[in-house]
Design a protein around this motif. Structure first.
Motif, PDB file in Angstrom:
ATOM      1  N   ARG A   1      67.751  10.285  24.005  1.00 13.38           N
ATOM      2  CA  ARG A   1      67.096   9.340  23.094  1.00 13.38           C
ATOM      3  C   ARG A   1      65.608   9.246  23.446  1.00 13.38           C
ATOM      4  O   ARG A   1      65.185   9.608  24.530  1.00 13.38           O
ATOM      5  CB  ARG A   1      67.746   7.958  23.205  1.00 13.38           C
ATOM      6  CG  ARG A   1      69.175   7.916  22.711  1.00 13.38           C
ATOM      7  CD  ARG A   1      69.699   6.484  22.610  1.00 13.38           C
ATOM      8  NE  ARG A   1      69.721   5.816  23.918  1.00 13.38           N
ATOM      9  CZ  ARG A   1      68.892   4.849  24.269  1.00 13.38           C
ATOM     10  NH1 ARG A   1      67.949   4.415  23.423  1.00 13.38           N
ATOM     11  NH2 ARG A   1      68.984   4.276  25.458  1.00 13.38           N
ATOM     12  N   ARG A   2      64.847   8.751  22.512  1.00 12.55           N
ATOM     13  CA  ARG A   2      63.405   8.557  22.737  1.00 12.55           C
ATOM     14  C   ARG A   2      63.054   7.096  22.464  1.00 12.55           C
ATOM     15  O   ARG A   2      63.691   6.440  21.628  1.00 12.55           O
ATOM     16  CB  ARG A   2      62.592   9.468  21.826  1.00 12.55           C
ATOM     17  CG  ARG A   2      62.755  10.961  22.149  1.00 12.55           C
ATOM     18  CD  ARG A   2      62.017  11.811  21.125  1.00 12.55           C
ATOM     19  NE  ARG A   2      62.159  13.237  21.378  1.00 12.55           N
ATOM     20  CZ  ARG A   2      61.281  13.986  22.050  1.00 12.55           C
ATOM     21  NH1 ARG A   2      60.174  13.413  22.537  1.00 12.55           N
ATOM     22  NH2 ARG A   2      61.479  15.275  22.244  1.00 12.55           N
ATOM     23  N   ASN A   3      62.024   6.620  23.160  1.00 19.19           N
ATOM     24  CA  ASN A   3      61.580   5.249  22.919  1.00 19.19           C
ATOM     25  C   ASN A   3      60.640   5.202  21.712  1.00 19.19           C
ATOM     26  O   ASN A   3      60.398   6.228  21.062  1.00 19.19           O
ATOM     27  CB  ASN A   3      60.913   4.661  24.168  1.00 19.19           C
ATOM     28  CG  ASN A   3      59.671   5.448  24.584  1.00 19.19           C
ATOM     29  OD1 ASN A   3      59.089   6.186  23.785  1.00 19.19           O
ATOM     30  ND2 ASN A   3      59.257   5.271  25.832  1.00 19.19           N
ATOM     31  N   GLU A   4      60.100   4.037  21.448  1.00 17.59           N
ATOM     32  CA  GLU A   4      59.259   3.874  20.269  1.00 17.59           C
ATOM     33  C   GLU A   4      57.990   4.713  20.309  1.00 17.59           C
ATOM     34  O   GLU A   4      57.399   5.020  19.264  1.00 17.59           O
ATOM     35  CB  GLU A   4      58.892   2.394  20.090  1.00 17.59           C
ATOM     36  CG  GLU A   4      58.064   1.794  21.220  1.00 17.59           C
ATOM     37  CD  GLU A   4      58.892   1.359  22.407  1.00 17.59           C
ATOM     38  OE1 GLU A   4      58.315   0.803  23.378  1.00 17.59           O
ATOM     39  OE2 GLU A   4      60.135   1.573  22.363  1.00 17.59           O
ATOM     40  N   LYS A   5      57.593   5.149  21.517  1.00 20.48           N
ATOM     41  CA  LYS A   5      56.406   5.990  21.641  1.00 20.48           C
ATOM     42  C   LYS A   5      56.746   7.491  21.633  1.00 20.48           C
ATOM     43  O   LYS A   5      55.858   8.323  21.755  1.00 20.48           O
ATOM     44  CB  LYS A   5      55.654   5.649  22.929  1.00 20.48           C
ATOM     45  CG  LYS A   5      55.054   4.247  22.923  1.00 20.48           C
ATOM     46  CD  LYS A   5      54.258   4.000  24.192  1.00 20.48           C
ATOM     47  CE  LYS A   5      53.620   2.611  24.175  1.00 20.48           C
ATOM     48  NZ  LYS A   5      52.830   2.354  25.413  1.00 20.48           N
ATOM     49  N   GLY A   6      58.035   7.787  21.499  1.00 21.22           N
ATOM     50  CA  GLY A   6      58.459   9.183  21.431  1.00 21.22           C
ATOM     51  C   GLY A   6      58.776   9.818  22.771  1.00 21.22           C
ATOM     52  O   GLY A   6      59.093  11.012  22.836  1.00 21.22           O
ATOM     53  N   TYR A   7      58.704   9.021  23.851  1.00 14.81           N
ATOM     54  CA  TYR A   7      59.001   9.570  25.168  1.00 14.81           C
ATOM     55  C   TYR A   7      60.515   9.656  25.385  1.00 14.81           C
ATOM     56  O   TYR A   7      61.270   8.771  24.956  1.00 14.81           O
ATOM     57  CB  TYR A   7      58.379   8.711  26.264  1.00 14.81           C
ATOM     58  CG  TYR A   7      56.867   8.736  26.264  1.00 14.81           C
ATOM     59  CD1 TYR A   7      56.168   9.932  26.392  1.00 14.81           C
ATOM     60  CD2 TYR A   7      56.137   7.548  26.142  1.00 14.81           C
ATOM     61  CE1 TYR A   7      54.770   9.951  26.390  1.00 14.81           C
ATOM     62  CE2 TYR A   7      54.747   7.563  26.135  1.00 14.81           C
ATOM     63  CZ  TYR A   7      54.071   8.765  26.251  1.00 14.81           C
ATOM     64  OH  TYR A   7      52.701   8.785  26.239  1.00 14.81           O
TER      65      TYR A   7
END
Length: 238
Positions: free
Chosen positions: A31-37
């Motif tokens: 999964r990725r966080n809201e910043k795409g990391y």
């Protein structure tokens, strides 16, 4: 949660290697966080560590074969595939050990007298292949590479292998399985032709040492695989 750079440093690879593992589908989707990391979990770390630990003893092909089954919780299926590789290593160890025993005979005459292969003077290609446990096509390939040149029947043209040829074939198979280059194989055979088998003995012993190394690496990899399987089986269904 874990950062890619921290995992990469821990297991001794680059962050691009982690992405390759993702692309190959041998770790769960990330999964990725809201910043795409990317967001790696403890389970991802267990996969990465297992992959790295199993690689020296089992190779990436097996890893790429079994990891999808582990992700699907088909643990037993993956373990049987691992067991098959371990069985092959055991059988290879037995074969190399027999090759070493044959080479360590003091005299060629003694080997010919006591060898179970010494039942008749000449062997057909099928009999020779069966005696050392390879396919007929393998013997033809070795002949094409000038590793062995059997006699030919003057009437039929069929290949004829002597007891001496069978010993050479056994050595060729041992060295090939130990991932030695064909040039080294040729050098060893040349020494045998000059009745100097010390180099062949040395390389065969090194082959056994390499197999000893592999079995230890496999044990280490299995410990990480066991830990991973425990985590996967405890994981809640998605």
């Amino acid at each position: 949660m874990f950062r890619p750079i921290d995992i990469a440093r821990k297991i001794g690879v680059s962050t691009s290697a982690l992405r390759h593992y993702e692309d190959w589908g041998i770790v769960p989707k990330v999964r990725r966080n809201e910043k795409g990391y990317r967001i790696y979990t403890e389970l991802h770390v267990a996969y990465f560590e297992c992959i790295r630990a199993m690689s020296p003893g089992f190779g990436m092909k097996l890893i790429r074969d079994i990891m999808p089954y582990i992700q699907q919780k088909e643990i037993a299926k993956a373990l049987w595939m691992v067991s098959e590789v371990q069985a092959k290593l055991y059988n290879e160890n037995k074969k190399v050990g027999k090759a070493l025993e044959l080479l360590e005979k003091d005299q060629v005459e003694e080997m010919e007298e006591k060898s179970p292969m010494k039942k008749k003077k000449w062997y057909s290609i099928s009999e020779a292949a069966d005696a050392i446990g390879v396919a007929n096509s393998t013997l033809r390939h070795w002949e094409k590479e000038d590793l062995i040149v059997p006699e030919r029947d003057q009437y039929s043209g069929y290949r004829l292998y002597s007891a001496s040829d069978l010993r050479k074939l056994l050595i060729i198979r041992t060295l090939q399985n130990a991932v030695y280059s064909l040039d080294i194989v040729r050098e060893v055979l040349a020494e045998m032709d000059h009745h100097n088998i010390s180099e062949a003995i040395k390389i065969t012993r090194e082959s056994l040492e390499y197999l000893d190394y592999l079995i230890k690496q496999q044990l280490r990899g299995m410990s990480y695989l066991y830990h991973l399987c425990e985590l996967v089986e405890r994981e809640s269904p998605a």
